[in-house]
Design an enzyme around this catalytic site. Structure first.
Site, short mmCIF file in Angstrom:
data_model
loop_
_atom_site.label_atom_id
_atom_site.label_comp_id
_atom_site.label_asym_id
_atom_site.label_seq_id
_atom_site.Cartn_x
_atom_site.Cartn_y
_atom_site.Cartn_z
N LYS A 1 0.85 -1.19 0.00
CA LYS A 1 0.00 0.00 0.00
C LYS A 1 0.88 1.24 0.00
CE LYS A 1 -2.93 2.72 3.14
NZ LYS A 1 -3.54 2.80 4.48
N ASP B 1 -2.21 10.70 3.46
CA ASP B 1 -3.60 10.33 3.71
C ASP B 1 -4.28 11.39 4.58
OD1 ASP B 1 -6.02 9.09 4.01
OD2 ASP B 1 -5.29 7.58 5.44
N LYS C 1 -9.60 13.34 8.32
CA LYS C 1 -9.08 12.97 9.64
C LYS C 1 -9.20 14.16 10.58
CE LYS C 1 -5.69 9.58 8.07
NZ LYS C 1 -6.25 8.38 8.70
N ASP D 1 1.90 6.56 5.36
CA ASP D 1 0.88 5.62 4.88
C ASP D 1 1.32 4.89 3.61
OD1 ASP D 1 -1.42 4.43 5.67
OD2 ASP D 1 -2.78 5.89 4.77
N ASP E 1 -11.70 7.44 4.38
CA ASP E 1 -10.43 7.25 5.08
C ASP E 1 -10.02 5.77 5.11
OD1 ASP E 1 -8.15 7.86 6.42
OD2 ASP E 1 -9.11 8.25 8.37
N GLU F 1 -9.11 3.99 2.68
CA GLU F 1 -8.74 3.97 1.26
C GLU F 1 -7.71 2.90 0.93
OE1 GLU F 1 -7.43 5.98 3.50
OE2 GLU F 1 -5.39 5.30 3.17
N ARG G 1 -7.40 -0.28 1.57
CA ARG G 1 -7.92 -1.54 1.05
C ARG G 1 -8.41 -1.39 -0.39
NH1 ARG G 1 -12.07 -1.68 5.94
NH2 ARG G 1 -10.28 -0.56 6.81
#
Ligand SMILES: [Zn+2]
Length: 503
Positions: A263, A268, A275, A285, A344, A346, A348
């Protein structure tokens, strides 16, 4: 810090390290130094109760008849228990000697221990010290001064030590690359520049790199990945790295690749589901992607005898007028439709298209994905273990073992079954989140995109990939995992790096 190997002591050394086995059994170099200094070492051993346990060091300052200002006795523990991991830990602890006043040049005088040659010991200790010496200071304008530290290993066969260290330093190269990528600020490292860095890194090497831009991903139907990046000014990228190290003599099954998927959310914000915490540390991230790149580096540098493909999904998750909304429905490369719950979650979404891509294009025998996927895994496991989710008990065993050997530990968590119940959508094939067990439900979502019968594991590294800076977690784990399980016999001899040195 520079690491050198020689058969003689350095001139003007500031400190000297000698070793002891358990029960304070001083090794030859230590005995010689003890005699030279009029018994300074034995007096220090008695005064401190030093036992020579692994990792136990004592320091004597201003010894008589010795130019070095400091003498350190490093404990190696029991000779029967001495292995690469302990020696690396020992090497790591030696870097603290440089913190003492005016210490620039350190000699480490090593004697072979039953079954382990001094040259091999030196290489392992040098790796530990090298890994510990990492710093990321390219943006500190005042910190450009030259690093004058020299760690010199005095051994009977310096050429052998040099050779062994060169082999092991493939590990350090991979870990440093992962840390460098992870530590970069998000205004410098974004999907395009990340992809460029990977291309540059492997230019002229035995790893081939392919970068897919948004048009190509659109053609492949990667609506899940593209949806995540659509709110950003920075276009998304998918990077595919191929390393083919399996020998020609390998069987067809042996030639099927191992796949690593990472990933890579370069920043993010949470997107429209913004967030609340301000987003600090969200540059990390992309640590899963960074770990995959670093592992490819290590595997290629040491010439691993197996075929490995690494795929990283790169996007920036931003809120804007073009950003994805909660309630949107996207179509993934697999053809399955996904209803977006919270933008948030995201990670996956980018992963499922990367997972489908690697399964369709490379038919790997095993797929391992790494992602800073959920905050819930930090609540469960802290930074001690990464979460391991898998559809295969034997794959679980292999990964847990590699984690223990490299000290990049894993803890198996449940996936599928009732943990997937929350993923039902009223209007699409799936919702991308749901259920109380956040990490297991995220993993269960990923599992929906794994082909029947394909061995797969997901490592949730949100708690282990970074603390105040990147840890490089995953590189050694993946390298060890390949070395122990997927290298064809006729390839180069198995490395002893992270396992025992003894034959
Ligand atoms: Zn997120």
């Amino acid at each position: 810090m520079k690491v050198t190997f020689s058969s003689t002591q350095s001139d003007k050394r500031d400190a000297v390290v000698v070793t002891s086995l358990s029960s304070a059994k001083l090794r030859n170099a230590a005995v010689a130094l003890d005699t030279k200094t009029g018994g300074a070492l034995t007096r220090a051993v008695r005064a401190t109760g030093f036992k020579g346990n692994a990792g136990q060091n004592i320091s004597i300052s201003g010894p008589a008849n010795e130019d070095a200002k400091h003498v350190v006795i490093a404990g190696l523990g029991k000779s029967a228990e001495l292995d690469g991991k302990k020696l690396q830990a020992n090497g790591k602890s030696l870097t603290a000697i440089f913190n003492q006043n005016g210490v620039k040049k350190v000699d480490v005088e090593l004697d072979s221990v039953r079954g382990t040659k001094a040259a091999d010991m030196a290489a392992e200790m040098a790796l530990g010290a090298t890994l510990e010496s990492y710093s990321f200071d390219k943006y500190k304008t005042g910190a450009k001064k030259k690093d004058e530290r020299v760690l010199n290993f005095v051994v009977d066969d310096p050429a052998a030590a040099e050779k062994a260290f060169e082999k092991l330093s493939a590990t350090a190269k991979g870990v440093f690359l992962t840390k460098d990528l992870s530590n970069e600020p998000p205004n410098v490292l974004y999907p395009e520049s990340f992809a460029d860095r990977v291309v540059d890194e492997f230019k002229g090497s035995n790893v081939t790199v392919r970068v897919l831009d948004e048009a190509e991903m659109e053609k492949l139907g990667m609506g899940a990945l593209l949806g995540v990046g659509q709110g950003s000014e920075r276009p998304s990228r998918l990077v595919v790295m191929e390393y083919n190290g399996a020998p020609d003599t390998a069987s067809d099954d042996e030639k099927r690749p191992v796949a690593f998927v990472g990933k890579g959310i370069t920043f993010d914000t949470g997107g429209i589901s913004l967030k609340s915490g301000g987003g600090r540390t969200m540059k990390y991230d992309m640590c899963g992607a960074a770990a995959v790149v670093g592992a490819m580096k290590t595997l290629s540098e040491r010439g691993a005898g197996s075929n490995v493909v690494g795929v990283i999904a790169l996007a920036e998750n931003m809120p804007s007028g073009s950003a994805q909304r909660p309630d949107d429905v996207v179509t993934s490369m697999s053809g399955k439709t996904v209803e977006i719950v919270n933008t948030d979650a995201e990670g996956r979404l980018v992963l499922i298209d990367a997972l489908t891509y690697v399964q369709q294009k490379h038919d790997p025998k095993v797929v391992v994905d790494l992602a800073t996927l959920t905050g819930a895994i930090i609540s469960a496991l802290g930074s001690e273990h990464a979460g391991l989710f898998t559809n295969s008990d034997s794959l679980s065993d292999k990964l847990l073992e590699a984690g223990t050997k490299t000290d990049e530990k894993l803890w198996r968590m449940p996936v599928g079954g009732a943990y997937a119940d929350g993923l039902k959508s009223n209007i699409a094939d799936l919702m991308h989140m749901g259920g109380k067990a956040g990490s297991s439900s995220a993993a269960s979502f990923l599992e929906k995109f794994i082909d029947d019968g394909r061995e797969w594991a997901h490592l949730d590294i949100a708690g282990t990939a970074f603390s105040s800076e990147a840890t490089g977690y995953g590189v050694r784990l993946l390298d060890q995992f390949v070395a122990e399980n997927y290298e064809t016999q006729k390839a180069k001899p198995k490395r002893t790096a992270q396992s025992s040195l003894k034959k």
